[in-house]
Design a protein around this motif. Structure first.
Motif, short mmCIF file in Angstrom:
data_model
loop_
_atom_site.label_atom_id
_atom_site.label_comp_id
_atom_site.label_asym_id
_atom_site.label_seq_id
_atom_site.Cartn_x
_atom_site.Cartn_y
_atom_site.Cartn_z
N TYR A 214 0.81 -1.22 0.00
CA TYR A 214 0.00 0.00 0.00
C TYR A 214 0.84 1.28 0.00
O TYR A 214 0.32 2.36 -0.25
N THR A 215 2.12 1.14 0.29
CA THR A 215 2.97 2.32 0.47
C THR A 215 3.08 3.11 -0.83
O THR A 215 3.30 2.55 -1.90
N ALA A 216 2.93 4.44 -0.71
CA ALA A 216 2.98 5.32 -1.88
C ALA A 216 3.72 6.60 -1.53
O ALA A 216 3.87 6.97 -0.35
N GLY A 217 4.21 7.28 -2.56
CA GLY A 217 4.75 8.62 -2.40
C GLY A 217 6.05 8.73 -1.61
O GLY A 217 6.39 9.79 -1.11
N GLY A 218 6.74 7.61 -1.46
CA GLY A 218 8.00 7.66 -0.73
C GLY A 218 7.84 7.61 0.78
O GLY A 218 8.79 7.92 1.51
N TYR A 219 6.68 7.18 1.24
CA TYR A 219 6.47 7.10 2.69
C TYR A 219 7.35 6.02 3.30
O TYR A 219 7.53 4.93 2.75
N SER A 220 7.91 6.32 4.46
CA SER A 220 8.52 5.30 5.31
C SER A 220 8.33 5.72 6.75
O SER A 220 8.36 6.91 7.09
N LEU A 221 8.12 4.76 7.62
CA LEU A 221 7.92 5.06 9.03
C LEU A 221 9.16 5.73 9.61
O LEU A 221 9.05 6.68 10.40
N ARG A 222 10.32 5.30 9.20
CA ARG A 222 11.55 5.91 9.71
C ARG A 222 11.60 7.39 9.37
O ARG A 222 11.89 8.23 10.23
N LYS A 223 11.30 7.74 8.13
CA LYS A 223 11.31 9.14 7.72
C LYS A 223 10.20 9.93 8.41
O LYS A 223 10.38 11.10 8.77
N PRO B 60 5.82 16.62 3.02
CA PRO B 60 5.92 15.46 2.14
C PRO B 60 5.60 14.12 2.80
O PRO B 60 4.88 13.30 2.23
N GLN B 61 6.13 13.88 4.00
CA GLN B 61 5.88 12.58 4.62
C GLN B 61 4.42 12.41 5.05
O GLN B 61 3.86 11.32 4.96
#
Length: 431
Positions: A102-111, A129-130
């Motif tokens: 499902y991850t989109a747009g460069g999302y990451s929990l770390r970021k 952005p995040q």
């Protein structure tokens, strides 16, 4: 799949491993709410999809079939029978999906954690952005797991093992809905949002209730089991000194919903189980949120069993179990703005470090009727105990809630109800 003939239905059930005799004995899919069984029996009662013709009786075995049967939340009378296990986190070909899909747009929990650390970001709501990537990712998951249920619908599990995993059933602006004999669990949010100002310390907010009523009326929830089984929030890590919550409510009744009966169901392994009325300023809920809760079990529930605003709620013959190792229990019955809870003959089981005074909590509440309660086998008066132990942060409660329930069957003693609910509540236990 459409079921046009009993023979075809029986054959299909045999293929699916559901004993034919379980269906032949009594077809519960056309059951309607009995008269005088709580608020949902008022004003014409609740029949769900009992009027469905043969072309709108479906047995579903996967998400794709369930979505087709729901028909976009249409009002056409329909009966949807769930056979076996259906996983909402699957694509149209049945392939299992996880959070990475499902991850989109460069999302990451770390970021995300780095961007919105309150020591750097402060108390403002996340933006940038995040947060936009999180929203985009969340929208992709919501498209899969939010399933809209329309008016005149019955959803019923076949046999003793019908299971819906990862889904959020949305009964929104719908009338005349029945959900019975199915386990629904783990409406897991891959992308909870950080809310810096929640509760003074900030908190993580998950998006999905297992069942969510908004503007719904005449709804009967019976012999369902709702839980977080599979991904317990207590096992999630801590970020920003707060538990990274992945679940919202098990059953929330909000947005002016009305005439609801919840019976013989089991709520387990969860934090905030049931919210009735979602805001102190939602004055449009006045005269609505009429809910009956009877013969339900709340086990390993931290709070909101239920928490009530505005509604007239009849809470009788329920069983509450707090486990011995509970370390985060907060309360069971929440009395909030203009609520009118009429509680009678409920049974509470708790470990020694939880007192009877802990069972009720008030936020701007004014009244609670309680009679016949048992606390670890002993009679208690929850109203008197609340007022005696009230710290003064809230006003004492009165016993006059302004109404007396009349739509109900026999009210058993708390001890008798306790035994009956332990044996009979939850999915797979309709007899």
């Amino acid at each position: 799949m459409r079921l046009r003939h009993a023979a075809l239905a029986a054959a299909l059930l045999g293929v699916l491993g559901v004993p034919a005799h379980a269906d032949d004995a009594r077809d519960i899919s056309r059951d309607t709410l009995p008269p005088n069984d709580g608020w949902a029996s008022a004003a014409g009662g609740t029949t769900g999809g009992a009027a469905a013709d043969d072309a709108h009786v479906f047995t579903v075995t996967d998400r794709a079939g369930l979505v087709r049967a729901l028909d976009g939340g249409s009002d056409t009378p329909k009966i949807i029978r769930i056979a076996g296990t259906i996983d909402a986190n699957t694509d149209d070909r049945g392939r299992r999906l996880d959070c990475a899909d499902y991850t989109a747009g460069g999302y990451s929990l770390r970021k995300y954690l780095a961007a919105y650390d309150p020591r750097i970001w402060g108390a403002a709501r996340p933006s940038g952005p995040q947060e936009e990537a999180r929203k985009a990712s969340a929208a992709r998951q919501a498209e899969r797991i939010e399933l809209r249920v329309g008016s005149n619908t019955t959803i019923v599990g076949l046999g003793d093992d019908a299971l819906l995993k990862g889904a959020s059933l949305q009964i929104s602006d719908a009338d005349n809905v029945i959900v019975r004999n199915v386990e629904i669990r783990d409406a897991y949010d891959c992308f909870p949002v950080w809310q810096p100002n929640s509760g003074g310390l900030g908190d993580w907010k998950a998006a999905y209730d297992t069942i969510w009523l908004r503007g719904a009326s005449h709804v009967w929830i019976d012999h369902v089991t709702l839980s977080d089984k599979g991904h317990l929030d207590e096992d999630e890590p801590t970020y920003f000194a707060r538990n990274h919550l992945r679940h919202d409510g098990l059953l929330d009744i909000t947005g002016g919903s009305d005439l609801v009966t919840v019976s013989w169901s089991r709520f387990a392994d969860h934090d905030k189980a049931m919210l009735i009325g979602n805001g102190d300023t939602a004055t449009g809920d006045r005269g609505r949120l009429r809910v009956t809760l009877h013969h339900n079990e709340f086990e390993s529930v931290v709070q909101r069993a239920p928490r009530v605003r505005f509604g007239q709620v009849h809470l009788y013959n329920n069983r509450y179990v707090v486990p011995e190792d509970a370390h985060d229990y907060r309360y069971s019955i929440g009395v909030s703005t203009e609520s009118a809870v009429y509680a009678e003959h409920n049974a509470f089981h708790t470990p020694g470090h939880i007192e009877a005074a802990d069972l009720v909590k008030s936020w701007n509440g004014s009244a609670l009727h309680d009679e016949g309660s048992l606390f670890n086998g002993y009679p208690v008066d929850l109203l008197t105990i609340y007022n005696a132990y009230n710290s003064g942060s809230e006003r004492d409660l009165t016993a006059d809630v302004g109404w007396t329930p009349v739509l109900h069957g026999p009210v058993d003693s708390a001890a008798a109800a306790d035994r009956a609910v332990a044996r009979g509540a939850g999915a797979g236990r309709i007899r």
